[in-house]
Design a protein around this motif. Structure first.
Motif, PDB file in Angstrom:
ATOM      1  N   ASN A  99      38.358  55.293  40.641  1.00  0.00           N
ATOM      2  CA  ASN A  99      38.129  56.409  41.059  1.00  0.00           C
ATOM      3  C   ASN A  99      37.084  57.379  40.323  1.00  0.00           C
ATOM      4  N   PHE A 100      36.788  57.066  39.042  1.00  0.00           N
ATOM      5  CA  PHE A 100      35.848  57.750  38.083  1.00  0.00           C
ATOM      6  C   PHE A 100      34.509  57.833  38.827  1.00  0.00           C
ATOM      7  N   TRP A 101      34.177  56.834  39.893  1.00  0.00           N
ATOM      8  CA  TRP A 101      32.803  57.050  40.699  1.00  0.00           C
ATOM      9  C   TRP A 101      33.082  58.002  41.792  1.00  0.00           C
ATOM     10  N   LEU A 102      34.207  58.189  42.104  1.00  0.00           N
ATOM     11  CA  LEU A 102      34.380  58.948  43.238  1.00  0.00           C
ATOM     12  C   LEU A 102      34.045  60.449  43.244  1.00  0.00           C
ATOM     13  N   PRO A 103      33.851  61.346  44.088  1.00  0.00           N
ATOM     14  CA  PRO A 103      33.729  62.731  43.856  1.00  0.00           C
ATOM     15  C   PRO A 103      35.036  63.468  43.722  1.00  0.00           C
ATOM     16  N   ASP A 104      35.132  64.437  42.786  1.00  0.00           N
ATOM     17  CA  ASP A 104      36.493  65.303  42.538  1.00  0.00           C
ATOM     18  C   ASP A 104      37.399  65.443  43.876  1.00  0.00           C
ATOM     19  N   GLY A 105      38.578  65.176  43.573  1.00  0.00           N
ATOM     20  CA  GLY A 105      39.468  65.532  44.671  1.00  0.00           C
ATOM     21  C   GLY A 105      39.666  64.521  45.698  1.00  0.00           C
ATOM     22  N   THR A 106      38.702  63.364  45.357  1.00  0.00           N
ATOM     23  CA  THR A 106      38.727  62.168  46.701  1.00  0.00           C
ATOM     24  C   THR A 106      39.316  61.073  45.731  1.00  0.00           C
ATOM     25  N   ALA A 107      39.875  60.087  46.676  1.00  0.00           N
ATOM     26  CA  ALA A 107      40.333  58.949  46.247  1.00  0.00           C
ATOM     27  C   ALA A 107      40.452  57.642  47.153  1.00  0.00           C
ATOM     28  N   PHE A 108      40.556  56.379  46.795  1.00  0.00           N
ATOM     29  CA  PHE A 108      40.587  55.343  47.918  1.00  0.00           C
ATOM     30  C   PHE A 108      41.729  55.506  48.754  1.00  0.00           C
ATOM     31  N   THR A 109      41.415  54.944  49.971  1.00  0.00           N
ATOM     32  CA  THR A 109      42.555  54.824  50.939  1.00  0.00           C
ATOM     33  C   THR A 109      43.409  53.793  50.524  1.00  0.00           C
ATOM     34  N   PRO A 110      44.743  53.626  50.996  1.00  0.00           N
ATOM     35  CA  PRO A 110      45.495  52.603  50.522  1.00  0.00           C
ATOM     36  C   PRO A 110      45.077  51.184  51.032  1.00  0.00           C
ATOM     37  N   MET A 111      44.358  51.137  52.304  1.00  0.00           N
ATOM     38  CA  MET A 111      43.775  49.937  52.765  1.00  0.00           C
ATOM     39  C   MET A 111      42.734  49.651  51.826  1.00  0.00           C
ATOM     40  N   GLY A 112      42.119  50.803  51.231  1.00  0.00           N
ATOM     41  CA  GLY A 112      40.780  50.438  50.663  1.00  0.00           C
ATOM     42  C   GLY A 112      41.275  50.041  49.089  1.00  0.00           C
ATOM     43  N   GLN A 113      42.229  50.429  48.625  1.00  0.00           N
ATOM     44  CA  GLN A 113      42.832  49.913  47.286  1.00  0.00           C
ATOM     45  C   GLN A 113      43.294  48.515  47.352  1.00  0.00           C
ATOM     46  N   ALA A 114      43.995  48.334  48.616  1.00  0.00           N
ATOM     47  CA  ALA A 114      44.525  46.781  48.749  1.00  0.00           C
ATOM     48  C   ALA A 114      43.263  45.897  48.820  1.00  0.00           C
ATOM     49  N   LEU A 115      42.467  46.197  49.512  1.00  0.00           N
ATOM     50  CA  LEU A 115      41.147  45.230  49.666  1.00  0.00           C
ATOM     51  C   LEU A 115      40.258  45.076  48.269  1.00  0.00           C
ATOM     52  N   ILE A 116      40.326  46.068  47.671  1.00  0.00           N
ATOM     53  CA  ILE A 116      39.601  45.927  46.455  1.00  0.00           C
ATOM     54  C   ILE A 116      40.405  44.978  45.210  1.00  0.00           C
ATOM     55  N   SER A 117      41.769  45.321  45.406  1.00  0.00           N
ATOM     56  CA  SER A 117      42.687  44.484  44.500  1.00  0.00           C
ATOM     57  C   SER A 117      42.557  43.014  44.943  1.00  0.00           C
ATOM     58  N   ALA A 118      42.424  42.543  46.328  1.00  0.00           N
ATOM     59  CA  ALA A 118      42.323  41.146  47.150  1.00  0.00           C
ATOM     60  C   ALA A 118      41.103  40.706  46.403  1.00  0.00           C
ATOM     61  N   GLY A 119      40.088  41.411  46.428  1.00  0.00           N
ATOM     62  CA  GLY A 119      38.851  40.998  46.106  1.00  0.00           C
ATOM     63  C   GLY A 119      38.787  40.420  44.523  1.00  0.00           C
ATOM     64  N   CYS A 120      39.305  41.334  43.730  1.00  0.00           N
ATOM     65  CA  CYS A 120      39.400  40.898  42.196  1.00  0.00           C
ATOM     66  C   CYS A 120      40.108  39.729  42.177  1.00  0.00           C
ATOM     67  N   VAL A 121      41.367  39.711  42.697  1.00  0.00           N
ATOM     68  CA  VAL A 121      42.155  38.315  42.767  1.00  0.00           C
ATOM     69  C   VAL A 121      41.115  36.978  42.861  1.00  0.00           C
ATOM     70  N   CYS A 176      48.000  32.936  41.923  1.00  0.00           N
ATOM     71  CA  CYS A 176      47.035  34.109  42.562  1.00  0.00           C
ATOM     72  C   CYS A 176      47.695  34.728  43.818  1.00  0.00           C
ATOM     73  N   GLY A 177      48.680  33.725  44.487  1.00  0.00           N
ATOM     74  CA  GLY A 177      49.276  34.047  45.740  1.00  0.00           C
ATOM     75  C   GLY A 177      50.168  35.180  45.332  1.00  0.00           C
ATOM     76  N   PHE A 178      50.736  34.922  44.255  1.00  0.00           N
ATOM     77  CA  PHE A 178      52.006  36.010  43.892  1.00  0.00           C
ATOM     78  C   PHE A 178      51.156  37.453  43.399  1.00  0.00           C
ATOM     79  N   ILE A 179      49.862  37.213  42.613  1.00  0.00           N
ATOM     80  CA  ILE A 179      49.320  38.369  41.973  1.00  0.00           C
ATOM     81  C   ILE A 179      48.670  39.090  43.370  1.00  0.00           C
ATOM     82  N   MET A 180      48.384  38.405  44.278  1.00  0.00           N
ATOM     83  CA  MET A 180      47.843  39.102  45.511  1.00  0.00           C
ATOM     84  C   MET A 180      48.815  39.910  46.214  1.00  0.00           C
ATOM     85  N   ALA A 181      50.160  39.785  45.759  1.00  0.00           N
ATOM     86  CA  ALA A 181      51.268  40.663  46.115  1.00  0.00           C
ATOM     87  C   ALA A 181      50.976  42.026  45.717  1.00  0.00           C
TER      88      ALA A 181
END
Length: 476
Positions: A125-147, A356-361
């Motif tokens: 979120n540090f790189w996003l403009p002030d007052g904005t944030a990732f959507t819940p779906m965006g957060q979920a996709l980023i998390s899945a990519g990291c796992v 990793c399947g459980f962390i994906m949760a």
């Protein structure tokens, strides 16, 4: 009892983990375990709770963990057939203890992984403009990519894991040393922040003293500070994959006090000298905030990248350790036998996929709980309660080891200072820590949920593991 002098010359069994981690890997991984997400992300909130007394909190916890690791080190080196905590607890306390510590440690690192996913989103979120944030779906996709990225790293070879963790840890070390040097220069040059405050060592104690929030604030600070130490015991899961453990494990354990003073106490002392503790935001990393207050935008960006790499390092270590725990559990018949199978690269691939399947949760958690701080706090609180029980079992193992194997203690070249009486002192400290965690609002949910885990493990042990062991013994 085996010795380590020829451990690298004897061909490894294709069904056993191989000793591929060198002293260089072990030392840096041990340092990486001592510099976790709790320090980078959680210290802002801990400072807001406890003020400068956070320095004393870290010294107390660090001292206690030095003895935990010395106890663990003496036991592991007394019998090099012990591959991890599971073997140790199973032998010294009983199969129930091995079952409990193995599955608890596995679940603990799954929770660390989920907390890390929340931290990653928070940092991005540090790189996003002030007052904005990732959507819940965006957060979920980023998390899945990291796992998936961490899974790919761990599926290759243990040596590659060690190499990547070596560089992750080195980045963290250089960043903290750089922060100390830059912060020290800012103090000596009396740097003035945009808020008007002037950098000075006196900032640490001149805003309400060392205990500005009183005893209640001091005790509340233990909550997240303890999470920062999750992972310090990681070298205990690497005993089976460490070259010359009798030489390398003591080096890694004995360096813990120096790491605590440098990476926790000195770093946060400098942070609070540059920026008074009451001006440090609770929901941000104070390491990034220091450079932002200094007006050094480029350095703040670099530090944010460093804390991101730190979180990925934590998740990488977590996936590694959970797969090894599953391997040990499966070897003892306490988990599905498929999880004891190694790939051609001597990696417990099925255990990695299972974990990793459980962390994906955690990716799903990001969708349903989009507030990253709330998700991080819940996962980290559950994790701390779990790890307190694990650290406690390690100390009980040491007490049993001294009673059942006095001859091995006499032969040991790596005796735990203080011995049995220090073990009881550590157990009292851990019980105290659990007691002060329970009433805190942030950990109340975790305290309510935790007994469900105890019930689940007790039922599965009685209904699944014991009948399987009875059947196995009848066949022998």
């Amino acid at each position: 009892m085996t010795t380590s002098s020829h451990s690298d010359d004897v061909p490894s069994s294709p069904n056993e983990l191989q000793r591929k981690l060198s002293n260089r890997h072990l030392q840096l991984i041990a340092i990486g375990g001592a510099i976790g997400t709790g320090l980078f992300m959680g210290s802002g909130k801990t400072i807001s709770l406890a003020g400068p007394s956070i320095l004393i909190i870290y010294m107390i916890i660090g001292a206690m963990f030095f003895f935990v690791m010395r106890a663990l080190g003496e036991i592991l080196l007394s019998n090099l057939h012990y591959k991890s905590f599971i073997d140790m607890a199973h032998d010294l306390i009983g199969p129930g203890a091995g079952y409990y510590i193995g599955w608890s440690y596995w679940l603990g690192w799954i929770l660390v992984g989920i907390a890390d996913l929340a931290a990653i989103i928070n940092y991005l979120n540090f790189w996003l403009p002030d007052g904005t944030a990732f959507t819940p779906m965006g957060q979920a996709l980023i998390s899945a990519g990291c796992v998936l990225l961490v899974l790919g790293i761990n599926l290759l070879t243990v040596k590659l894991f060690g190499e990547i963790e070596f560089w992750f840890a080195l980045i963290k070390i250089l960043a903290i040393v750089g922060l100390i040097l830059i912060g020290g220069y800012m103090v000596l040059s009396h740097f003035q922040a945009p808020t008007g405050s002037v950098a000075s060592f006196s900032n640490v104690w001149s805003h309400g003293g060392m205990f500005p929030k009183g005893a209640s604030g001091f005790l509340a600070g233990f909550q997240i500070a303890l999470f920062a130490f999750v992972g310090v015991e990681l070298i205990g899961t690497m005993a089976a994959e460490t070259k010359d453990p009798e030489k390398n494990l003591p080096k890694a354990v004995n360096a813990i006090p120096t790491r605590i003073i440098l990476f926790y106490v000195l770093a946060l002392f400098i942070v609070m000298s540059v920026t008074p503790w009451n001006e440090i935001p609770a929901d941000q990393s104070p390491f990034v905030t220091l450079f932002l207050h200094a007006g050094i935008g480029a350095a703040a960006v670099i530090m944010n990248l460093v804390v991101l790499s730190s979180v990925m390092s934590s998740m990488n270590s977590g996936v590694f350790s959970t797969s090894r725990m599953l391997f040990g559990l499966a070897k003892e018949g306490q988990a599905p036998t498929k999880l004891a199978e190694l790939s051609k690269r001597a990696v417990p691939a099925k255990g990695l996929l299972f974990s990793c399947g459980f962390i994906m949760a955690g990716a799903a958690l990001q969708y349903f709980v989009p507030n990253t701080v709330e998700a991080f706090t819940l996962a980290s609180s559950l994790c701390v309660i779990l790890f307190i029980s694990i650290w406690s079992i390690i100390m009980v193992c040491y007490i049993r080891y001294r009673k059942l194997r006095p001859e091995l203690h006499e032969k040991s070249n790596f005796k735990m200072p203080g011995g049995v009486w220090m073990s009881y002192l550590v157990l009292i400290f851990l019980a105290f820590s659990l007691g002060i965690l329970s009433p805190e609002p942030d950990t109340l949910k975790a305290s309510i949920i935790s007994p469900l885990r105890e019930i689940f493990l007790a039922v599965t042990y009685q209904k699944m593991y014991k009948p399987r062991m009875k059947k196995r013994n009848q066949q022998l």
